[in-house]
Design a protein around this motif. Structure first.
Motif, PDB file in Angstrom:
ATOM      1  N   LEU A 205      -2.831  -2.478   6.161  1.00  0.00           N
ATOM      2  CA  LEU A 205      -2.733  -2.268   4.721  1.00  0.00           C
ATOM      3  C   LEU A 205      -1.806  -1.081   4.459  1.00  0.00           C
ATOM      4  N   VAL A 206      -0.721  -1.336   3.742  1.00  0.00           N
ATOM      5  CA  VAL A 206       0.304  -0.326   3.475  1.00  0.00           C
ATOM      6  C   VAL A 206       0.237   0.083   2.008  1.00  0.00           C
ATOM      7  N   ASN A 207       0.180   1.376   1.768  1.00  0.00           N
ATOM      8  CA  ASN A 207       0.206   1.932   0.413  1.00  0.00           C
ATOM      9  C   ASN A 207       1.475   2.759   0.263  1.00  0.00           C
ATOM     10  N   ALA A 208       2.313   2.384  -0.679  1.00  0.00           N
ATOM     11  CA  ALA A 208       3.580   3.086  -0.919  1.00  0.00           C
ATOM     12  C   ALA A 208       3.568   3.691  -2.315  1.00  0.00           C
ATOM     13  N   ARG A 209       4.204   4.854  -2.457  1.00  0.00           N
ATOM     14  CA  ARG A 209       4.278   5.508  -3.766  1.00  0.00           C
ATOM     15  C   ARG A 209       5.494   6.435  -3.803  1.00  0.00           C
ATOM     16  N   ILE A 210       5.947   6.678  -5.017  1.00  0.00           N
ATOM     17  CA  ILE A 210       7.046   7.596  -5.262  1.00  0.00           C
ATOM     18  C   ILE A 210       6.478   8.802  -6.000  1.00  0.00           C
ATOM     19  N   LEU A 211       6.724   9.985  -5.462  1.00  0.00           N
ATOM     20  CA  LEU A 211       6.186  11.227  -6.016  1.00  0.00           C
ATOM     21  C   LEU A 211       7.307  12.119  -6.522  1.00  0.00           C
ATOM     22  N   GLY A 212       6.986  12.908  -7.533  1.00  0.00           N
ATOM     23  CA  GLY A 212       7.906  13.946  -7.985  1.00  0.00           C
ATOM     24  C   GLY A 212       7.797  15.153  -7.075  1.00  0.00           C
ATOM     25  N   MET A 213       8.910  15.678  -6.611  1.00  0.00           N
ATOM     26  CA  MET A 213       8.889  16.792  -5.674  1.00  0.00           C
ATOM     27  C   MET A 213       8.287  18.044  -6.295  1.00  0.00           C
ATOM     28  N   GLU A 214       8.518  18.283  -7.559  1.00  0.00           N
ATOM     29  CA  GLU A 214       7.988  19.469  -8.213  1.00  0.00           C
ATOM     30  C   GLU A 214       6.636  19.206  -8.865  1.00  0.00           C
ATOM     31  N   SER A 215       6.511  18.105  -9.559  1.00  0.00           N
ATOM     32  CA  SER A 215       5.277  17.827 -10.281  1.00  0.00           C
ATOM     33  C   SER A 215       4.200  17.201  -9.408  1.00  0.00           C
ATOM     34  N   ARG A 216       4.588  16.597  -8.262  1.00  0.00           N
ATOM     35  CA  ARG A 216       3.668  15.858  -7.391  1.00  0.00           C
ATOM     36  C   ARG A 216       3.053  14.661  -8.105  1.00  0.00           C
ATOM     37  N   ALA A 217       3.615  14.264  -9.216  1.00  0.00           N
ATOM     38  CA  ALA A 217       3.081  13.140  -9.987  1.00  0.00           C
ATOM     39  C   ALA A 217       3.532  11.820  -9.379  1.00  0.00           C
ATOM     40  N   VAL A 218       2.639  10.842  -9.387  1.00  0.00           N
ATOM     41  CA  VAL A 218       2.964   9.499  -8.901  1.00  0.00           C
ATOM     42  C   VAL A 218       3.680   8.749 -10.014  1.00  0.00           C
ATOM     43  N   VAL A 219       4.915   8.356  -9.768  1.00  0.00           N
ATOM     44  CA  VAL A 219       5.707   7.659 -10.780  1.00  0.00           C
ATOM     45  C   VAL A 219       5.885   6.182 -10.454  1.00  0.00           C
TER      46      VAL A 219
END
Length: 254
Positions: A205-219
């Protein structure tokens, strides 16, 4: 006299027609009484396979099912790998890149703030049941495939493992390195694509996400189950670095 004869003829013709009609109706009733009433039939639905006539089996088919060649010798099952324990069976029709392609489409579909001017870095995928500092061949190949798929969507990707020079050695010419002392410490990376992996019944099971480098928010996020036979198709290079084993999975530093 003529009128009387015509009236008599009309009466006779009318009576004849009525008699013939009665005889016809009586004949129909007799025929209806003579036809036996059949019981209701049970209609059974059969499949197309049942409708098709049974084809005789050839001797070649039987020998192939038994694993024999044309001369009766018992052969070995097909092996589509060079390592023991890898996937055996039919040839692969899909590979890791096909699953990464679908995950990238999911990421693009729910992605926020990322556009064709925001640079993204892609890291290896970590094993979920570790300290998130361990990966394997699947985690590394996932990162390589995501770089390719993001570039196809015209998302700017920065390869932070690229050095400022080309190293020429006896083993080959290289521009990539994992030595952080050889890499640049300041890169215009605003977002990073990362993820985790965990062994699941039937696959990984693979979970992928894109994060903001400064905010650490998942976009953006995506999730997919990669079957084991696709994972086992990845063959590690011979003579690779010695990695620790845990639960049958070869681990290495990311």
């Amino acid at each position: 006299m003529k009128k009387f004869n015509s009236s008599v003829a009309y009466i006779l013709s009318a009576s004849f027609l009525s008699l013939s009609g009665c005889s016809t109706m009586m004949g129909d009733e007799e025929v209806a009484e003579q036809v036996p009433v059949r019981p209701a039939m049970n209609v059974i639905d059969i499949t197309a396979e049942d409708r098709a006539p049974a084809m005789p089996r050839k001797a070649d088919d039987e020998t192939q099912e038994q694993g024999m060649d044309a001369y009766g010798a018992i052969g070995q099952p097909p092996l589509y790998s060079s390592v023991q324990g890898a996937y055996k069976g039919r040839p692969l029709t899909k590979h890791i890149g096909d699953y990464v392609k679908n995950m990238t489409q999911d990421l693009i579909a729910n992605m926020e703030y990322v556009n064709n001017k925001t640079a993204i870095g892609v890291t290896h995928f970590a094993l979920l049941d570790t300290d998130l500092q361990q990966t394997d061949l699947l985690g590394r190949q996932m990162a390589e495939s995501f770089v390719h798929e993001l570039h196809k969507f015209r998302v700017p990707v920065i390869d932070f493992k690229a050095t400022e020079y080309i190293r020429i050695t006896e083993g080959g010419d290289f521009v990539l390195s994992r030595d952080y002392l050889e890499l640049s410490s300041s890169l215009p990376i605003e977002y990073v694509l990362t993820g985790t992996m965990t062994k699941h019944q039937g696959g990984v099971l693979v979970n992928a996400r894109i994060l903001g480098m400064e905010s650490r928010a998942v976009v953006a996020s995506a999730q997919m189950l990669v079957p084991f036979y696709v994972v086992d198709a990845l063959i590690p290079s011979d003579g690779s670095e010695s990695n620790s084993m845990r639960d049958g999975v070869k681990l290495s530093r990311g």
